[in-house]
Design a protein around this motif. Structure first.
Motif, PDB file in Angstrom:
ATOM      1  N   UNK A 171      -0.589  -9.170   5.486  1.00 32.82           N
ATOM      2  CA  UNK A 171      -1.672  -8.482   6.407  1.00 32.82           C
ATOM      3  C   UNK A 171      -2.101  -7.168   5.981  1.00 32.82           C
ATOM      4  N   UNK A 172      -3.277  -6.544   6.294  1.00 30.99           N
ATOM      5  CA  UNK A 172      -3.441  -5.232   6.068  1.00 30.99           C
ATOM      6  C   UNK A 172      -3.594  -4.534   7.536  1.00 30.99           C
ATOM      7  N   UNK A 173      -3.137  -3.255   7.334  1.00 27.64           N
ATOM      8  CA  UNK A 173      -3.284  -2.095   8.530  1.00 27.64           C
ATOM      9  C   UNK A 173      -3.854  -0.847   7.881  1.00 27.64           C
ATOM     10  N   UNK A 174      -4.751  -0.308   8.630  1.00 23.17           N
ATOM     11  CA  UNK A 174      -5.217   0.939   8.193  1.00 23.17           C
ATOM     12  C   UNK A 174      -5.377   1.669   9.604  1.00 23.17           C
ATOM     13  N   UNK A 175      -5.070   2.661   9.680  1.00 24.62           N
ATOM     14  CA  UNK A 175      -5.282   3.800  11.063  1.00 24.62           C
ATOM     15  C   UNK A 175      -5.656   5.484  10.445  1.00 24.62           C
TER      16      UNK A 175
END
Length: 233
Positions: free
Chosen positions: A214-218
């Protein structure tokens, strides 16, 4: 001049005549997918090019689009490249002109289009001149028998989580990719930012595990408390 090459031992030679180095990594044999060891080849290829150029030349990654990839393949290879620090991405859309290749697989074209759309969303963040990358080991737990009871043992998977911080102490974006079959219980956001920060991940806090593959960005902004915008894939 951009030089594309898939022979890593030759990077020292080709970087002499290149303005941009473009590693062309072959990683999927058409049978295996979601193989993190193959995904990690992109990080290795980027690192080899960076070392050869001594950090003086931009690196653009060549990503495969042969028609047999699943969406997760494009997602992982794209974001590993981004999180390693690549300054550009190019997809090699293979076409043998005999009914095979990306041109003959509409579903594969859709997968690629969706991932490219995801990449476009973070381009403003990636244009920030203040960028730094980070790599963290990924651990997992294994339950083993001990007499009549069981206990959990923490083990190093030998695999990595990759991330990039774009911004400064006032505001910015963190992007992370977990290209492993293991959930990451505590994504290393605080370590990446180098300060204490409360952030929201998909409606939860930092205790929310990062899913496998998975990829996460914030985004964060100083003084914003825990009301941060977040997105995950």
């Amino acid at each position: 001049k951009t030089i594309v090459h898939n022979n890593i031992p030759r990077y020292d030679l080709i970087q002499r005549g290149a303005d941009i180095i473009a590693p062309d990594i072959y990683y999927i044999d058409g049978k295996k997918s979601t193989d993190q060891q193959n995904y990690a080849a992109y990080a290795y290829g980027y690192g080899a090019a960076l070392k050869s150029a001594k950090g003086r030349k931009p690196i653009m990654m060549i990503l495969g689009a042969f028609g047999h990839e699943q969406k997760v393949d494009h997602l992982m290879t794209s974001f590993i490249s981004i999180c390693c620090g690549a300054r550009g991405l190019m997809w090699y859309a293979w076409d043998e002109r005999n009914g095979t290749g990306l041109v003959a697989v509409p579903e594969a074209q859709q997968y690629l289009a969706e991932v490219i759309a995801d990449v476009k969303k973070i381009i403003p963040a990636l244009l920030n001149p203040k960028r730094r990358t980070f790599v963290e080991p990924v651990f997992y737990t294994e339950t083993v028998a001990e007499g009549e009871s069981q206990k959990e043992i923490k083990k190093d998977s030998g695999r990595k989580l990759y991330g990039i911080v774009c911004g400064d102490e006032e505001k910015g974006t963190v992007i992370m990719v977990n290209p492993t079959p293991h959930a990451v219980p505590n994504p290393p956001v605080k370590e990446a930012l180098g300060k204490r920060i409360k952030s929201v991940y998909e409606g939860d806090d930092l205790k929310e595990p990062m899913r496998p593959f998975s990829v996460r960005a914030f985004r964060w902004k100083a003084g914003a408390g825990n009301k941060k915008s977040a997105q995950g894939r």
